[in-house]
Write an enzyme that holds these catalytic residues in place. Structure first.
Site, PDB file in Angstrom:
ATOM      1  N   GLU A   1      16.845  22.287 -19.211  1.00 54.15           N
ATOM      2  CA  GLU A   1      15.504  22.795 -18.895  1.00 54.15           C
ATOM      3  C   GLU A   1      15.018  23.728 -19.997  1.00 54.15           C
ATOM      4  OE1 GLU A   1      12.901  22.592 -16.576  1.00 54.15           O
ATOM      5  OE2 GLU A   1      12.044  24.151 -17.856  1.00 54.15           O
TER       6      GLU A   1
ATOM      7  N   LEU B   1       0.845  -1.202   0.000  1.00 53.10           N
ATOM      8  CA  LEU B   1       0.000   0.000   0.000  1.00 53.10           C
ATOM      9  C   LEU B   1       0.884   1.256   0.000  1.00 53.10           C
ATOM     10  CD1 LEU B   1      -2.545  -1.302   2.681  1.00 53.10           C
ATOM     11  CD2 LEU B   1      -2.870  -1.224   0.197  1.00 53.10           C
TER      12      LEU B   1
ATOM     13  N   HIS C   1      14.831  31.646  20.522  1.00 56.45           N
ATOM     14  CA  HIS C   1      16.182  31.878  20.015  1.00 56.45           C
ATOM     15  C   HIS C   1      17.095  30.792  20.562  1.00 56.45           C
ATOM     16  CE1 HIS C   1      19.762  33.978  18.714  1.00 56.45           C
ATOM     17  NE2 HIS C   1      20.275  33.780  19.929  1.00 56.45           N
TER      18      HIS C   1
ATOM     19  N   CYS D   1       3.811   7.629  -3.796  1.00 57.25           N
ATOM     20  CA  CYS D   1       4.506   8.381  -2.738  1.00 57.25           C
ATOM     21  C   CYS D   1       5.374   7.477  -1.858  1.00 57.25           C
ATOM     22  CB  CYS D   1       3.468   9.110  -1.891  1.00 57.25           C
ATOM     23  SG  CYS D   1       4.143   9.901  -0.440  1.00 57.25           S
TER      24      CYS D   1
ATOM     25  N   GLY E   1      12.407  20.598 -12.772  1.00 50.92           N
ATOM     26  CA  GLY E   1      11.290  20.664 -11.828  1.00 50.92           C
ATOM     27  C   GLY E   1      11.711  19.989 -10.527  1.00 50.92           C
TER      28      GLY E   1
ATOM     29  N   GLY F   1       7.562  15.945 -15.944  1.00 47.90           N
ATOM     30  CA  GLY F   1       6.180  16.045 -15.486  1.00 47.90           C
ATOM     31  C   GLY F   1       5.483  14.700 -15.383  1.00 47.90           C
TER      32      GLY F   1
ATOM     33  N   ALA G   1       1.114  14.980  -2.640  1.00 48.25           N
ATOM     34  CA  ALA G   1       0.526  13.991  -1.733  1.00 48.25           C
ATOM     35  C   ALA G   1      -0.397  14.653  -0.715  1.00 48.25           C
ATOM     36  CB  ALA G   1       1.637  13.221  -1.019  1.00 48.25           C
TER      37      ALA G   1
HETATM   38  P1  NAI Z   1       7.570  19.465 -13.198  1.00 45.98           P
HETATM   39  O1  NAI Z   1       6.372  19.781 -13.997  1.00 45.98           O
HETATM   40  O2  NAI Z   1       7.715  19.993 -11.824  1.00 45.98           O
HETATM   41  O3  NAI Z   1       8.880  19.897 -14.020  1.00 45.98           O
HETATM   42  C1  NAI Z   1       9.139  19.450 -15.325  1.00 45.98           C
HETATM   43  C2  NAI Z   1      10.131  20.377 -16.009  1.00 45.98           C
HETATM   44  O4  NAI Z   1      10.522  19.810 -17.244  1.00 45.98           O
HETATM   45  C3  NAI Z   1       9.554  21.750 -16.309  1.00 45.98           C
HETATM   46  O5  NAI Z   1      10.404  22.704 -15.750  1.00 45.98           O
HETATM   47  C4  NAI Z   1       9.500  21.790 -17.838  1.00 45.98           C
HETATM   48  O6  NAI Z   1       9.725  23.085 -18.357  1.00 45.98           O
HETATM   49  C5  NAI Z   1      10.643  20.840 -18.214  1.00 45.98           C
HETATM   50  N1  NAI Z   1      10.529  20.248 -19.548  1.00 45.98           N
HETATM   51  C6  NAI Z   1       9.440  19.658 -20.097  1.00 45.98           C
HETATM   52  N2  NAI Z   1       9.720  19.203 -21.342  1.00 45.98           N
HETATM   53  C7  NAI Z   1      11.016  19.496 -21.591  1.00 45.98           C
HETATM   54  C8  NAI Z   1      11.891  19.274 -22.697  1.00 45.98           C
HETATM   55  N3  NAI Z   1      11.490  18.642 -23.812  1.00 45.98           N
HETATM   56  N4  NAI Z   1      13.178  19.719 -22.628  1.00 45.98           N
HETATM   57  C9  NAI Z   1      13.596  20.359 -21.496  1.00 45.98           C
HETATM   58  N5  NAI Z   1      12.814  20.580 -20.423  1.00 45.98           N
HETATM   59  C10 NAI Z   1      11.541  20.154 -20.454  1.00 45.98           C
HETATM   60  O7  NAI Z   1       7.634  17.865 -13.230  1.00 45.98           O
HETATM   61  P2  NAI Z   1       8.418  16.801 -12.339  1.00 45.98           P
HETATM   62  O8  NAI Z   1       9.616  17.385 -11.697  1.00 45.98           O
HETATM   63  O9  NAI Z   1       8.585  15.642 -13.259  1.00 45.98           O
HETATM   64  O10 NAI Z   1       7.380  16.463 -11.202  1.00 45.98           O
HETATM   65  C11 NAI Z   1       6.126  15.893 -11.531  1.00 45.98           C
HETATM   66  C12 NAI Z   1       5.109  16.170 -10.461  1.00 45.98           C
HETATM   67  O11 NAI Z   1       5.433  15.511  -9.261  1.00 45.98           O
HETATM   68  C13 NAI Z   1       4.995  17.641 -10.144  1.00 45.98           C
HETATM   69  O12 NAI Z   1       3.638  17.994 -10.126  1.00 45.98           O
HETATM   70  C14 NAI Z   1       5.590  17.767  -8.789  1.00 45.98           C
HETATM   71  O13 NAI Z   1       4.972  18.784  -8.017  1.00 45.98           O
HETATM   72  C15 NAI Z   1       5.372  16.400  -8.165  1.00 45.98           C
HETATM   73  N6  NAI Z   1       6.449  16.108  -7.214  1.00 45.98           N
HETATM   74  C16 NAI Z   1       6.490  16.778  -6.047  1.00 45.98           C
HETATM   75  C17 NAI Z   1       7.527  16.578  -5.163  1.00 45.98           C
HETATM   76  C18 NAI Z   1       7.559  17.359  -3.906  1.00 45.98           C
HETATM   77  O14 NAI Z   1       6.550  17.939  -3.542  1.00 45.98           O
HETATM   78  N7  NAI Z   1       8.683  17.449  -3.219  1.00 45.98           N
HETATM   79  C19 NAI Z   1       8.606  15.636  -5.426  1.00 45.98           C
HETATM   80  C20 NAI Z   1       8.473  15.008  -6.701  1.00 45.98           C
HETATM   81  C21 NAI Z   1       7.437  15.246  -7.546  1.00 45.98           C
END
Ligand code: NAI
Length: 465
Positions: free
Chosen positions: A201, A38, A444, A42, A180, A270, A319
């Site tokens: 990026e 389960l 502090h 995440c 990202g 993404g 999450a």
């Molecule tokens: P993201 O959407 O945060 O970032 C993807 C990045 O890839 C963007 O900056 C975009 O401009 C770039 N990109 C897309 N196509 C591209 C290309 N062809 N060439 C170069 N750059 C390109 O997606 P990510 O990091 O994969 O995360 C996915 C999801 O998972 C997000 O919604 C994120 O919030 C969530 N997540 C959250 C975490 C946390 O809260 N700590 C940890 C891991 C994931």
């Protein structure tokens, strides 16, 4: 055929939390999960394993870079990668086992297998069909594909976040596609392990949508930690051989295509909602243009008795957002008033330093023409941050309405940012002013004093800057 008040599809943070709340509210509840354990993405292949690796590699980084100056002499530890992965697996096991315990404790049936919904009020798992007055879809998300790039986690050359947690060996060179959250967290892990990491990026800043000051500072800090960035470049394809991969990208502004070679390519561009195999088409469940399940303000889909929450619907793929929706939809189903305040959902990046944000950004508010005050306090003025070598480049930024002083948002980059942000979340939930935080005594020496100083900076001025 078993009859339930609620069947929840998917046992990630959205689904299992929803199941517990349903049970607490007296509803006969079952949860369907096809994985062996389960906890969903995440716990199994996302937040939790990556945090285990971030923790272990942070300690290594400290040993290599900061121990000697603190009088801790001797060789830094060497890395036993297999053992580090075993530690990560143990952490996963403790957490997924914990969720299983919670299901039993709350008398929630785990229907093992992959679900489909033959008709409203029915959930099919394997050969058995179960009846449910209400169905909650919490089926999550999967990495989205990048045209021209074929991910194969088993081969371990071109991988997504799941494969990156399981690499057979530490690569010498890694290209990360996408700056990202996933790219920067996992890129950090490997950079600390000695991998030469290059992040490509498409946008001109890391973490699109985040506070612009944080983006700049964050990138500089990561560069100091050894990560390289190629910004404004679109990856067009990846060619993989048995041992290496070649990444081709084109500058956004135009110009010749370039290539980069690496032992491993991490695709972190993404995630997309996952609802395949549920039979939603046949049921006539309305979807959004982006492939999400369309829901109303009470998480109801277009088909009566079917609800949806978490990554599979609109909103940030986080999450804790899914958990909040899970609790709220349980309350709606039980005839209560479930509510989620989407204006106060924090976002955290678990690098060192951590990055955390909540509410509106300065740029977005200015673009709206809102009159705002911005209080910024650098961690260089925070004694505790200096004592742990984490003051450089970090700050707290608090944004308040110019007239009412009501807090509208915050961005933090610095030690403990992921915890500090919650003081501001609570303040925002209470409709607090920056002055409310400024007038609150903060112990502090703590990092939280930087939050108070930022609040003071919204008024007559911070003390230590
Ligand atoms: P993201 O959407 O945060 O970032 C993807 C990045 O890839 C963007 O900056 C975009 O401009 C770039 N990109 C897309 N196509 C591209 C290309 N062809 N060439 C170069 N750059 C390109 O997606 P990510 O990091 O994969 O995360 C996915 C999801 O998972 C997000 O919604 C994120 O919030 C969530 N997540 C959250 C975490 C946390 O809260 N700590 C940890 C891991 C994931």
């Amino acid at each position: 055929m078993a009859q339930y008040d609620v069947i929840i599809i998917g046992a990630g943070p959205g689904g299992y939390v929803s199941a517990i709340r349903c049970a607490q509210l007296g509803l006969k509840t079952a949860i369907v999960e096809g994985r062996e354990t389960l906890g969903g993405t995440c716990l199994n292949v996302g937040c939790i394993p990556s945090k285990a690796l971030l923790h272990a590699t942070h300690l290594l980084h400290e040993a290599e870079h900061n121990f000697a100056s603190m009088g801790l002499k001797g060789k830094a530890p060497s890395v036993d990668w297999d053992q580090m992965k075993t530690y990560k697996e143990e952490v996963i096991g403790q957490n997924t086992g914990g969720v299983e315990f919670l299901m039993k404790k709350n008398k929630i049936d785990w229907l093992k297998g992959w679900a489909s919904i033959p008709a409203a009020g029915q959930v099919k798992v394997g050969d058995e069909t179960h009846e449910a007055k209400n169905i909650v879809i919490a089926s999550g998300s999967v990495p989205s594909a990048l045209p021209g790039v074929e991910v194969d986690n088993a081969k371990g050359i071109v991988v997504d976040s799941t494969g990156a947690l399981e690499l057979p060996k530490i690569p010498k060179k890694m290209v990360v596609i996408g700056a990202g959250v996933i790219g920067l967290e996992l890129g950090s892990v490997y950079a600390r392990l000695g991998t030469e990491v290059t992040v490509v990026e498409y946008m001109d800043a890391v973490c699109p949508g985040m506070d612009a000051d944080v983006q700049r500072s964050f990138k500089r800090i990561l560069e100091k930690q050894g990560l390289s960035f190629i910004m404004g470049a679109a990856v067009k394809g990846v060619e993989a051989s048995k041992t290496k991969a070649k990444v081709s990208y084109e500058p956004k502004k135009g110009g010749d295509a370039q290539t980069l070679e690496a032992d491993v390519v991490l695709v972190a561009t993404g995630r997309k909602p996952y609802s395949e195999g549920l039979g939603l088409d046949a049921l006539g469940v309305k979807m959004t243009e982006r492939g999400q399940i369309a829901t109303d303000g009470h998480w109801a889909t277009s088909v009566p008795g079917i609800y949806a929450i978490g990554d599979v619907i609109q909103g940030p793929m986080l999450a804790h957002k899914a958990e909040d929706e899970g609790m709220a939809v349980a309350e709606v189903i039980a005839g209560k008033h479930g509510h989620v305040n989407y204006g106060v959902i924090p976002g955290v990046v678990y690098t060192t330093p951590e990055v955390a944000t909540v509410g509106a950004t300065e740029d977005a508010l200015k673009a709206e023409g809102r009159k705002i005050k911005v209080g910024k306090f650098m961690f260089m003025g925070n004694a505790r941050a200096k004592a742990v070598h984490q003051a450089e480049g970090g700050f707290v930024k608090l944004i308040a309405d110019k007239e009412t002083d009501r807090i509208l948002g915050a961005a933090i980059i610095g030690p403990g940012a992921g915890d500090l942000i919650h003081e501001i979340c609570v303040a925002m939930e209470f409709g607090a002013s920056a002055e409310d935080i400024a007038l609150t005594c903060h112990a502090h020496p703590t990092y939280s004093e930087a939050v108070r100083e930022a609040a003071l900076a919204c008024g007559d001025g911070a003390i230590h800057s």
